[in-house]
Design an enzyme around this catalytic site. Structure first.
Site, PDB file in Angstrom:
ATOM      1  N   GLU A 289       6.414  34.911 -33.559  1.00 24.13           N
ATOM      2  CA  GLU A 289       5.421  33.913 -33.777  1.00 24.13           C
ATOM      3  C   GLU A 289       5.538  32.445 -32.705  1.00 24.13           C
ATOM      4  OE1 GLU A 289       2.965  30.811 -34.190  1.00 24.13           O
ATOM      5  OE2 GLU A 289       4.850  30.173 -35.963  1.00 24.13           O
TER       6      GLU A 289
ATOM      7  N   CYS B 286       2.865  24.421 -35.058  1.00 19.42           N
ATOM      8  CA  CYS B 286       2.509  26.058 -34.513  1.00 19.42           C
ATOM      9  C   CYS B 286       0.410  25.692 -34.696  1.00 19.42           C
ATOM     10  CB  CYS B 286       3.090  26.974 -34.115  1.00 19.42           C
ATOM     11  SG  CYS B 286       3.540  27.538 -36.088  1.00 19.42           S
TER      12      CYS B 286
END
Length: 508
Positions: free
Chosen positions: A260, A294
């Site tokens: 991720e 993110c």
């Protein structure tokens, strides 16, 4: 040392290794708060030998833990959730102190840990396999799931406790043990969480080494997790560059990765959009955690007919953001994590101007008035660009937002998808066809796509992750539990003959 830190098990000097016992004989590293630069405490790092031993202990713990029935494993996680509820205020305060996100966000992060514990407890009674029709008479064909092994978890600074819980609670109910390498910028959060997990394990009789901790650098702890064959899965959260290194090392030994990585998230704003709703979502997405998520909103792609109106609203919103001590309840944006992060943001602003972009507000390189001395504070920056300039293609982990215009909807989709990353995305529109197109196969190429909602704030029930340079991994909800287990296909013959598949005849 303040009392509330002591209640979390944080001392002036802390061991950074836990494998059932606490230790660490490597370098002594300071953890300083980005709020004012003051040292919170020190952590003794893991040596290469201690990393080797710790992975061995985690493997031993796995061999016992996998034999515990899944609902009983869920009981340990249920108690972990209850313990997190008890210490939520103190743990949230430590998150704020060590990384600088505002207290409301830190409390939300700890609540996310509690929620994923509840989710994992329910999951512990739902690991389903399949029974399939066999082509052979008197045969049963089925598949089932078994515990996988030691799971390496590498986390980033921006969510120093939640991402561990996404992985560790689900891995634990799946029957795995976990070795955690936290960010070097947030070791105290990791130590506090591991002490909580240790207490719970000792209360339930579980081997506490199922939650092993290795505070150390990439060349020691990170290298061990990436190269050790006793670690069949490495889940890594961080930059795209870090993910490439981890992926290459793990794949070289044919291990698995769950990546991720970075995001370059965009919101499309169409002529029919509710601008008030869009502005609120964009501003939270851009300045939440000081732009260091993110899922932070990096780009706004707005129709040319409403560009001027949206820019006016965004400028007013950006200039009204209260920046300062994140422990102050009135603050909306705290500091960046480090001096290096400030320098990177300033360099990106200078570069976008060289490439033809125009600053609309912020970006002057000075800390806002009234912010604590020694902190890493920057005003959020709003810039107008002609499209996906070279600087726009790269993720700047800071409160830097690019606004660009489009004329036709196909152009908006092309701009949206025209970056290497593919994590989160959103569209603001009241046009049903535009919304469906965005969520369809020819629309957003991201792992997360939202309608009339921003890019930040994913719920735990859905799988979290993205495509392209974001790495393709999925954490948290949905069927992401399958990453942490090994699939096994079974054939059972309950007849007296031995028929072969595909109708093959072999001898009499």
């Amino acid at each position: 040392m303040q009392d509330w830190l002591q209640r979390l098990g944080i001392a002036e000097e802390n061991p950074g290794v836990f494998d059932g016992d606490w230790g660490g004989s490597g370098a002594l590293v300071e953890s300083a708060s980005p709020i004012d630069g003051s040292v919170i405490a020190c952590v003794r790092q893991a040596t290469a030998a201690e990393c080797e031993t710790a992975v061995g202990r985690a493997h031993e713990a796995f061999l016992k833990w996998r034999m515990v029935p899944a609902p009983a494993r869920g009981e340990t996680i249920r108690r972990l959730g209850n313990e997190l509820r008890r210490v939520k205020p103190e743990l949230a305060r430590l998150v704020t102190l060590e990384i600088g996100k505002i207290l409301a966000e830190a409390e939300g992060e700890v609540q996310e840990m509690i929620d994923i514990c509840d989710y994992a407890v329910g999951l512990s009674r739902q690991f389903h396999g399949l029974t399939l029709p066999s082509e052979r008479p008197h045969h049963r064909l089925m598949e089932q799931w078994h515990p996988l092994g030691v799971v390496g978890v590498i986390t980033a600074f921006n969510f120093p406790v939640a991402v561990w819980s996404w992985n560790s609670t689900i891995a634990a109910v799946c029957g795995d043990s976990v070795v955690w390498k936290p960010s070097h910028q947030t070791p105290l959060c990791a130590i506090a969480v591991t002490r909580i997990a240790e207490r719970v394990c000792r209360e339930t009789g579980a081997d506490p080494a199922i939650f092993t901790l290795l505070c150390g650098g990439a060349e020691t702890a990170g290298e061990r997790l990436a190269t050790d064959p006793r670690v069949p899965l490495v889940s890594a959260t961080g930059s795209c560059a870090m993910g490439r290194v981890v992926a290459q090392k793990v794949s070289a030994r044919l291990g698995r990765t769950l990546l991720e990585l970075g995001g370059n998230n965009a919101v499309i704003v169409t002529p029919s959009a509710n601008l008030e709703l869009a502005v609120r979502a964009i501003v939270f997405g851009a300045v939440g955690t000081a732009g260091q998520r993110c899922t932070s909103t990096r780009r706004v792609i707005v129709h040319e007919s409403i560009t001027a109106a949206l820019k006016e609203r965004l400028i007013a919103a950006f200039e009204s953001v209260r920046i300062g001590d994140p422990l102050d309840g009135a603050t909306l944006m705290g500091p960046l994590i480090s001096r290096e992060a400030v320098i990177a943001m300033q360099a990106a602003i200078e570069r976008l101007q060289r490439e033809g972009g125009r600053i609309l507000c912020g970006g002057d390189g000075t800390a806002p008035e009234g912010t604590p001395e020694g902190g890493r504070y920057m005003k959020p920056c709003l810039a107008e660009v002609s499209g996906n300039l070279p600087v726009v293609l790269e993720e700047t982990f800071a409160p830097l937002l690019y606004v660009m215009s489009y004329r036709e909807f196909d152009e908006a989709i092309a701009l949206h998808n025209g970056v290497p990353q593919g994590l989160s995305s959103g569209i603001f529109t009241n046009d049903f066809r535009e919304a469906e197109r965005f969520l369809g196969a020819s629309g957003s190429d991201c792992g997360i796509a939202n309608g009339n909602a921003g890019t930040s704030g994913a719920e735990i029930g859905g799988a979290f992750g993205g495509e392209k340079d974001t790495g393709g991994g999925r954490e948290s909800g949905s069927d992401s539990w399958e990453h942490y287990m090994r699939r096994q296909t079974n054939t059972i013959n309950y007849g007296d003959d031995l028929p072969l598949a595909q109708g093959i005849e072999f001898g009499d």
